[in-house]
Design an enzyme around this catalytic site. Structure first.
Site, short mmCIF file in Angstrom:
data_model
loop_
_atom_site.label_atom_id
_atom_site.label_comp_id
_atom_site.label_asym_id
_atom_site.label_seq_id
_atom_site.Cartn_x
_atom_site.Cartn_y
_atom_site.Cartn_z
N LYS A 287 6.23 2.22 -2.51
CA LYS A 287 6.35 1.39 -1.29
C LYS A 287 7.72 0.74 -1.15
CE LYS A 287 4.14 -2.67 -3.33
NZ LYS A 287 2.82 -3.14 -3.79
N ARG B 175 -6.37 -12.00 -5.21
CA ARG B 175 -6.06 -11.21 -4.02
C ARG B 175 -7.27 -10.30 -3.80
NH1 ARG B 175 -0.61 -7.60 -3.22
NH2 ARG B 175 -1.92 -6.00 -4.20
C1 LIG Z 1 2.85 -3.14 -5.16
C2 LIG Z 1 1.68 -2.89 -6.01
C3 LIG Z 1 1.84 -2.40 -7.32
C4 LIG Z 1 3.21 -2.17 -7.93
O1 LIG Z 1 3.73 -3.35 -8.40
P1 LIG Z 1 5.14 -3.39 -9.15
O2 LIG Z 1 5.38 -4.83 -9.41
O3 LIG Z 1 6.13 -2.80 -8.22
O4 LIG Z 1 5.02 -2.61 -10.40
C5 LIG Z 1 0.70 -2.13 -8.06
N1 LIG Z 1 -0.54 -2.34 -7.57
C6 LIG Z 1 -0.74 -2.81 -6.31
C7 LIG Z 1 -2.14 -3.00 -5.83
C8 LIG Z 1 0.36 -3.11 -5.49
O5 LIG Z 1 0.16 -3.59 -4.26
#
Ligand SMILES: *Cc1c(COP(=O)(O)O)cnc(C)c1O
Length: 354
Positions: free
Chosen positions: A36, A129
């Site tokens: 993302k 969350r």
């Molecule tokens: C963005 C996200 C991640 C990745 O997190 P990082 O800090 O970039 O490793 C993992 N799980 C979910 C549900 C996310 O939204």
């Protein structure tokens, strides 16, 4: 090529990918590489797949669509919207979920298409969350197991996103116990236990990762070589796979306090100034339309950011050892939020180094 420019170094990303994949594989952990932050940029994702990543994950289906053709499972890591179920079933192999109504719709849609959609149930272990509350897990699983278009492939938890909770060994052990309980009760096997995002990596380094956690969703370390718990460059990774450059368009000596009757700035704030006398300043042609100002710092540590408007970045270069000139290029370091903004800005040229 013009500026501002984001340089994307694919060999460095490959190196980061390979290093992280191998580090986790040694502990029996498969990584879903989270795309993302670079909007599912297919060339970057391809390099990660070449480095050994078997699963690509994004929070948006529009990004996942850009990954089509890459040899990896596609995972949606934002609980899906009711309004995107058709697209979900079409383009995504596995999604995280927490709502029965949504999963009902997914199952229905999958059956219509002669497909089976894989689901990872999220359990909230305290970060508050997304995720099922502990006492509803069993009843939800029971119903999900009856949905013909859905295959339950995992349990997952998320940390550090809302509550700032740091995953600990005993927290993840709860998830393992939950899985074992469910497997026993329903005579099923739940292949994946997803122990969080990059904030869980410290458990590997500290040798505290409980056996049974076999999946992590990792984004930040691939691109910027960091995670939030230690907030330091991870040993063996490149932190400069993405480099941001802007061009200097003015250098002048000016007072540090504006002159005249004071109103609000372009963003509705009343700025405050400390009088440091006449200072040498530079303007870089880059502004709030291109970057998230809070997340950037000049690579030259003697240069400080004074402010920015939509298209101008104002820097104090008075104490720098470098003698800057108009037309020179200045490098800026980015944090995660800044990189995200830069990636999504059409104003920033993207130069890919292969
Ligand atoms: C963005 C996200 C991640 C990745 O997190 P990082 O800090 O970039 O490793 C993992 N799980 C979910 C549900 C996310 O939204």
């Amino acid at each position: 090529m013009t500026y501002p420019k984001l340089e994307i170094n694919l060999p460095k990303i490959y190196h980061n990918g390979k290093t992280l994949v191998e580090m986790c594989r040694k502990k029996g952990i498969e990584i879903a590489a989270v795309t993302k932050v670079f909007r599912g940029h297919p060339e970057i994702a391809r390099v990660l797949v070449e480095a050994g990543v078997t699963m690509l994950a994004d929070s948006r289906i529009s990004n996942i669509k850009r990954l089509e053709g890459l040899e990896a499972h596609k995972m949606l890591i934002r609980i899906p919207m009711m309004s995107e179920i058709e697209e979900l079933v079409e383009h995504v192999d596995i999604s995280i979920n927490s709502e029965l109504e949504v999963m009902d719709r997914i199952s229905e849609e999958a059956l219509k298409r002669n497909k089976v959609h894989q689901v990872m149930l999220m359990v909230d272990l305290g970060d508050l969350r997304e995720g099922l509350w502990e006492d509803e897990v069993e009843s939800v699983v029971e119903k999900v197991l009856m949905m013909k278009g859905i295959q339950l492939v995992g349990l997952g938890a998320n940390f550090g996103c809302y509550g700032g909770i740091i995953p600990e060994r005993h927290t993840l052990e709860k998830l393992i116990a939950m899985k074992q309980g469910l497997e026993k009760k329903y005579g099923i096997s739940i292949p994946y236990l997803s122990g969080g995002n990059s904030n869980s990596l410290h458990l590997i380094w500290e040798d505290q990762m409980p056996e049974g956690i076999n999946h992590l969703r990792i984004g930040y370390p691939f691109v910027l070589a960091k995670e939030d718990v230690y907030d330091q460059v991870i040993e063996g990774l490149y932190d400069d796979a993405f480099r941001l450059y802007g061009e200097i368009v003015e250098i002048k000596n000016k007072p540090s306090v504006p002159i005249g009757k004071r109103g609000i700035d372009a963003f509705g704030n009343i700025p405050e100034f400390i009088d440091r006398g006449i200072r040498k300043r530079a303007i870089v042609a880059l502004g709030r339309q291109d970057v998230r100002l809070e997340g950037i710092t000049p690579k030259d540590e003697k240069v400080t950011i004074l402010g920015a408007s939509s298209d101008h970045l104002i820097l104090d270069i008075h104490d720098s050892k470098t003698s800057y000139h108009v037309g020179d290029i200045m490098e800026l370091k980015m944090n995660y939020g800044a990189l995200l903004a830069v990636m999504t800005s059409d104003y920033v040229m993207k130069e890919i180094i292969i």
